[in-house]
Design an enzyme around this catalytic site. Structure first.
Site, PDB file in Angstrom:
ATOM      1  N   ASN A 180       0.844  -1.184   0.000  1.00 22.79           N
ATOM      2  CA  ASN A 180       0.000   0.000   0.000  1.00 22.79           C
ATOM      3  C   ASN A 180       0.881   1.236   0.000  1.00 22.79           C
ATOM      4  OD1 ASN A 180      -1.472   2.274   1.907  1.00 22.79           O
ATOM      5  ND2 ASN A 180      -2.881   1.272   0.507  1.00 22.79           N
ATOM      6  N   TYR A 184       0.073  10.097   3.802  1.00 20.24           N
ATOM      7  CA  TYR A 184      -0.356  10.378   5.169  1.00 20.24           C
ATOM      8  C   TYR A 184       0.602  11.403   5.762  1.00 20.24           C
ATOM      9  CZ  TYR A 184      -1.958   5.583   4.229  1.00 20.24           C
ATOM     10  OH  TYR A 184      -2.483   4.466   3.643  1.00 20.24           O
ATOM     11  N   ARG A 202      -7.788   3.541   5.967  1.00 22.94           N
ATOM     12  CA  ARG A 202      -6.737   3.574   4.960  1.00 22.94           C
ATOM     13  C   ARG A 202      -5.909   2.293   4.993  1.00 22.94           C
ATOM     14  NH1 ARG A 202      -6.105   8.898   3.207  1.00 22.94           N
ATOM     15  NH2 ARG A 202      -4.929   7.958   1.483  1.00 22.94           N
ATOM     16  N   GLU A 244      -0.901   0.591  -5.497  1.00 21.00           N
ATOM     17  CA  GLU A 244      -0.537   1.881  -6.079  1.00 21.00           C
ATOM     18  C   GLU A 244       0.817   1.816  -6.775  1.00 21.00           C
ATOM     19  OE1 GLU A 244      -3.310   2.496  -2.663  1.00 21.00           O
ATOM     20  OE2 GLU A 244      -1.424   1.411  -2.934  1.00 21.00           O
ATOM     21  N   ASP A 293      -5.846  21.724   8.595  1.00 20.01           N
ATOM     22  CA  ASP A 293      -6.148  20.677   7.625  1.00 20.01           C
ATOM     23  C   ASP A 293      -7.059  21.201   6.523  1.00 20.01           C
ATOM     24  OD1 ASP A 293      -5.436  17.564   7.905  1.00 20.01           O
ATOM     25  OD2 ASP A 293      -7.284  17.775   6.760  1.00 20.01           O
TER      26      ASP A 293
END
Length: 493
Positions: A180, A184, A202, A244, A293
């Protein structure tokens, strides 16, 4: 499907942007604490070029390397990172949708016409490098990286464009399909310690749970300054079964180049600028945040796993890639706009009545969706809402869906508001669901991680949905509209 040549690394992409006049070097000193944020946001809001800070400073001292920002600050640069012209993002999306579910081959001619698909599939096989550029040198510790401190209320330096590489417990380092890659955020809390903020849904968090169940330390690598295909693949909301790392080969149009990490059993991008390696030990957590954020608010501090750094390898004269996350417009929201068009063919393949879908960037990219459908039966709008909420983990955070008819432009607020005002009855056409997954950063939710969903059916009501005759929409004869344009051609300029 590529209109541009493959970009094997970040430097090749920057060379391309420079040749297009879309990269600017800033020679004046710029402080990584807060000041760089202002520069990056103003450049993005002006649709300006990518920026290379050649004299970045950290606490007033010269940084040991240049800092690159605003890399994907325009739709054109995101499309270039995908290898296509801006108007071809939809075509690339259709190609990727066909790769996921190819139709049966109908004869030799059809088979030959699918050579681009076969070539794309072959591009997913990674190529092993014995002498990777990213392992040419080593850094002493994290203090040698000019990590940005974006906002005044932030808890500390924050790595904002990390590609975090993990694999599940029990797998092998060369089982790339199980890897993966996720973006992050990573808070620096010491010269050899990073907090990794991966949310429960996730892939990195799922891998972490598998290592914690076994009570074994988890190997992790953090790649900084990757090639654009790898960066965008890590940011895409891909299905959990798609790696990915291997998918990046399809976007790149060339095989990913990898190498064994120096100190952990993982494969890492051979042409990244910097790779941070280390271990997450069972029970080792620290409070992460607060940080500004994408919602435009500071999140609360929460405990997340800590990476104990075992090595930092890099290229000669490395570049540090950074970004700023805040209330849109920001770089993630620009990327999200392009991903919207890229994902539409995949969405239509699973929900055929969907004709268009818009995720308004101002709604933090995915918190709201406006969907256009070709309506055929009562209740269809509600079925589409539920299908979208369950389609991808990312859509589970979409708190509001508006469904409109095929005569409405879902990207035009005037059209959408007209449909809501004339085709939606609040007592009949709202669907409210409680206790569904939600981003921890959504302070409007009454419980952390759980919130409601709202569906608004702004379609024309048919069949058993209404007992009234529906009004007819007023339209002009197209011939009269064309005649008006002819008469006013010299008047309206």
């Amino acid at each position: 499907m590529r209109d541009l040549p493959p970009f094997p690394d970040l430097r090749a992409f920057l060379d391309h942007l420079s040749g297009q006049g879309d990269l600017a070097a800033i020679a004046a000193p710029v402080e990584t604490r807060h000041e760089m944020t202002a520069v990056l946001l103003q450049a993005l809001q002006a649709r300006g070029p990518a920026l290379r800070f050649d004299a970045a400073t950290v606490a007033g001292q010269p940084a040991g390397m240049p800092v690159v920002g605003n890399l994907f600050g325009t739709r054109a640069r995101v499309a270039a990172g995908l290898g296509v012209a801006p108007d071809r993002v939809g075509d690339l999306g259709a190609f990727l949708a066909a790769l996921r579910a190819p139709a049966p081959v109908a004869g030799m001619r059809d088979a030959l016409s699918r050579w681009p698909m076969l070539r794309a599939a072959l591009s997913t096989r990674a190529r092993l490098q014995k002498r990777p550029p990213v392992q040419a040198e080593r850094l002493r510790d994290l203090t040698e990286i000019p990590v940005q401190l974006p906002w005044p209320g932030d808890a500390g330096p924050l790595i904002t464009w990390p590609v975090v590489i993990t694999r599940p417990f029990g797998g092998q380092a060369d089982d790339l399909q199980d890897y993966n890659l996720g973006v992050y955020r990573a808070q620096v809390i010491g010269p050899d310690r990073l907090i990794l903020r991966w949310l429960a849904h996730r892939g990195g968090a799922a891998h972490h749970r598998s290592w914690m169940r076994a009570q074994e330390p988890m190997p992790v690598a953090v790649a900084l300054g990757c090639d654009p295909a790898l960066l965008l693949s890590a940011a895409l909301p891909l299905p959990e079964t798609v790696s990915e790392l291997t998918f990046s080969g399809v976007l790149r149009g060339a095989r990913a180049e990898i190498a064994p990490a120096a100190t952990v059993p993982l494969m890492v991008p051979a042409r990244a600028e910097i790779v941070i390696e280390g271990w997450v030990h069972p029970g080792d957590t620290a409070p992460e945040g607060p940080f500004g954020d994408h919602t435009g608010y500071y999140n609360a501090a929460e405990p997340f796993p800590v990476l104990q750094v075992s090595a930092i390898t890099c290229r000669p004269d490395p570049l540090y890639l950074t970004t700023v996350t805040g209330r849109p417009p920001d770089e993630p929201s620009v990327i999200g706009e392009v991903f919207n068009d890229l994902a539409l063919p995949v969405i239509r393949a699973q929900i055929p009545e969907v004709q268009d879908l818009w995720l308004p960037p101002a709604a933090c990219s995915y918190r709201m969706a406006v969907v256009k459908i070709a309506k055929r039966y009562p209740g269809q709008a509600r079925r589409v809402m539920m299908a979208l909420w369950g389609m991808l983990p990312q859509f589970s955070y979409t708190k509001m869906i508006v469904v409109v008819d095929d005569d409405i432009d879902p990207r035009n607020w005037d059209d959408v508001l007209w449909a809501l005002s004339t085709r939606m009855d609040p007592a009949r056409d709202l669907m409210v669901i409680d206790g569904t997954p939600m981003d921890y950063l959504d302070f409007s939710s009454p419980r952390e991680g759980l919130a409601g969903k709202l569906g608004l059916d702004a379609t024309t009501k048919i069949g058993s949905e209404t007992t009234r005759d529906w009004g007819r929409v007023m339209t002009l004869d197209p011939g009269h509209a064309a005649r008006a344009a002819e008469l006013l051609a010299g008047v309206l300029r």
